[in-house]
Design a protein around this motif. Structure first.
Motif, PDB file in Angstrom:
ATOM      1  N   THR A 139      -5.099   0.281  -6.631  1.00 12.07           N
ATOM      2  CA  THR A 139      -3.783  -0.080  -6.125  1.00 12.07           C
ATOM      3  C   THR A 139      -3.417   0.735  -4.894  1.00 12.07           C
ATOM      4  O   THR A 139      -2.896   0.197  -3.904  1.00 12.07           O
ATOM      5  CB  THR A 139      -2.721   0.105  -7.225  1.00 12.07           C
ATOM      6  N   GLU A 140      -3.677   2.036  -4.930  1.00 11.07           N
ATOM      7  CA  GLU A 140      -3.403   2.878  -3.760  1.00 11.07           C
ATOM      8  C   GLU A 140      -4.180   2.366  -2.546  1.00 11.07           C
ATOM      9  O   GLU A 140      -3.644   2.264  -1.434  1.00 11.07           O
ATOM     10  CB  GLU A 140      -3.799   4.335  -4.044  1.00 11.07           C
ATOM     11  N   GLN A 196      -2.762  -1.029  -1.281  1.00  5.33           N
ATOM     12  CA  GLN A 196      -1.467  -0.858  -0.627  1.00  5.33           C
ATOM     13  C   GLN A 196      -1.640  -0.472   0.838  1.00  5.33           C
ATOM     14  O   GLN A 196      -0.998  -1.026   1.734  1.00  5.33           O
ATOM     15  CB  GLN A 196      -0.650   0.247  -1.311  1.00  5.33           C
ATOM     16  N   TRP A 197      -2.542   0.493   1.087  1.00  7.55           N
ATOM     17  CA  TRP A 197      -2.713   0.987   2.450  1.00  7.55           C
ATOM     18  C   TRP A 197      -3.533   0.027   3.299  1.00  7.55           C
ATOM     19  O   TRP A 197      -3.359  -0.045   4.521  1.00  7.55           O
ATOM     20  CB  TRP A 197      -3.292   2.404   2.433  1.00  7.55           C
ATOM     21  N   TRP A 226      -0.865  -2.403   4.238  1.00  8.49           N
ATOM     22  CA  TRP A 226       0.027  -1.738   5.189  1.00  8.49           C
ATOM     23  C   TRP A 226      -0.536  -1.847   6.597  1.00  8.49           C
ATOM     24  O   TRP A 226       0.187  -2.157   7.542  1.00  8.49           O
ATOM     25  CB  TRP A 226       0.194  -0.268   4.787  1.00  8.49           C
ATOM     26  N   ARG A 237       1.460  10.808   5.127  1.00  8.61           N
ATOM     27  CA  ARG A 237       0.605  10.436   3.991  1.00  8.61           C
ATOM     28  C   ARG A 237      -0.580  11.376   3.867  1.00  8.61           C
ATOM     29  O   ARG A 237      -1.017  11.728   2.766  1.00  8.61           O
ATOM     30  CB  ARG A 237       0.121   9.000   4.173  1.00  8.61           C
ATOM     31  N   ALA A 282      -9.274   1.448   2.934  1.00  2.80           N
ATOM     32  CA  ALA A 282      -7.972   1.714   3.555  1.00  2.80           C
ATOM     33  C   ALA A 282      -8.149   2.503   4.843  1.00  2.80           C
ATOM     34  O   ALA A 282      -7.509   2.214   5.865  1.00  2.80           O
ATOM     35  CB  ALA A 282      -7.072   2.468   2.579  1.00  2.80           C
TER      36      ALA A 282
END
Length: 238
Positions: free
Chosen positions: A95-96, A99-100, A103, A147, A162
């Motif tokens: 998930t991390e 997400q990025w 993004w 981040r 990512a």
């Protein structure tokens, strides 16, 4: 074997970075976007949005017919899930990472792209547009810097898709009106990725595929890149 339809843009570099990092066999078909090759029927059958990159996987995991994938983020996710590389297997880590990845697709890429367009490709200088996109790029660099303050990579301890998605959009930081030294965490991350052997191999492809990379765009190339409408995609004009 992965067939990669590629040109030497930040989105194109994402896929060569992944393929060089993982060692997956691939072959490149150059798609010269300055000459309009992205509008050729064969390419539109693979990438209906007439944008590079795109891939065709000749050996999909289900053993069926070749699978074509367009959109650089979707390609990275597809390849990561196919190989089990550069994406965590646990739900939280995955998930991390995603997400990025999203993004970058929704923020850093489009905003930095508009920054570059209004600085170098627009037929006239529009100060508001230049300031707007330079400031938004700066804000997004700040998001990255924050981040990365307490972790080596965007999704945590490990390099992932990512990072691969964002790195090529930071490479032209000077052209975007940014000062990388203003973002020490981002600069550390950037230098770490730049020094990876796979990164060096991926960017070495530029000289082979597009020896003229970096030269100012011709007016004809600008017309092709920025003047198209639905009629071209639908085959009603050229």
């Amino acid at each position: 074997m992965i067939d990669l339809y590629y040109w030497t843009t930040p989105n194109g570099h994402k896929i060569t970075l992944f393929l060089e990092e993982t060692g997956i066999p691939y072959r490149i078909t150059p798609v010269d976007i300055g000459k309009g090759e992205q509008f050729l029927p064969y390419f539109l059958s693979i990438a209906p949005n007439n944008r590079i990159p795109a891939i065709v996987d000749d050996e999909p995991a289900d053993g069926g017919a070749p699978i074509s994938v367009f959109e650089s983020g979707a390609i990275l996710q597809y390849l990561a899930e196919k190989t089990g590389k550069l994406i965590p297997s646990d739900p939280r880590g995955r998930t991390e990472t995603l997400q990025w990845l999203f993004w970058q697709m929704g923020g850093l890429g489009p905003m930095a792209g508009q920054n570059n367009h209004f600085r170098y490709a627009a037929p006239e200088q529009i100060p508001y547009a230049v300031t707007r996109y330079t400031n938004e790029t700066n804000r997004l660099y700040g998001v990255l810097d924050k981040r990365l303050a307490d972790r080596p990579f965007l999704a945590g301890e490990d390099y992932s898709i990512a990072d691969i998605a964002s790195y090529p959009w930071v490479v032209p930081w000077e052209r975007q009106g940014q000062v990388l030294g203003d973002f020490p965490n981002l600069q550390r991350w950037f230098e770490t990725i730049r020094e990876r052997p796979a990164t060096e191999r991926a960017y070495a492809l530029v000289a082979q595929v597009n020896p003229g990379a970096g030269a100012p765009q011709s007016e004809e190339a600008k017309r092709i890149l920025f003047g198209q409408t639905a009629a071209v995609v639908q085959g009603r004009t050229n």
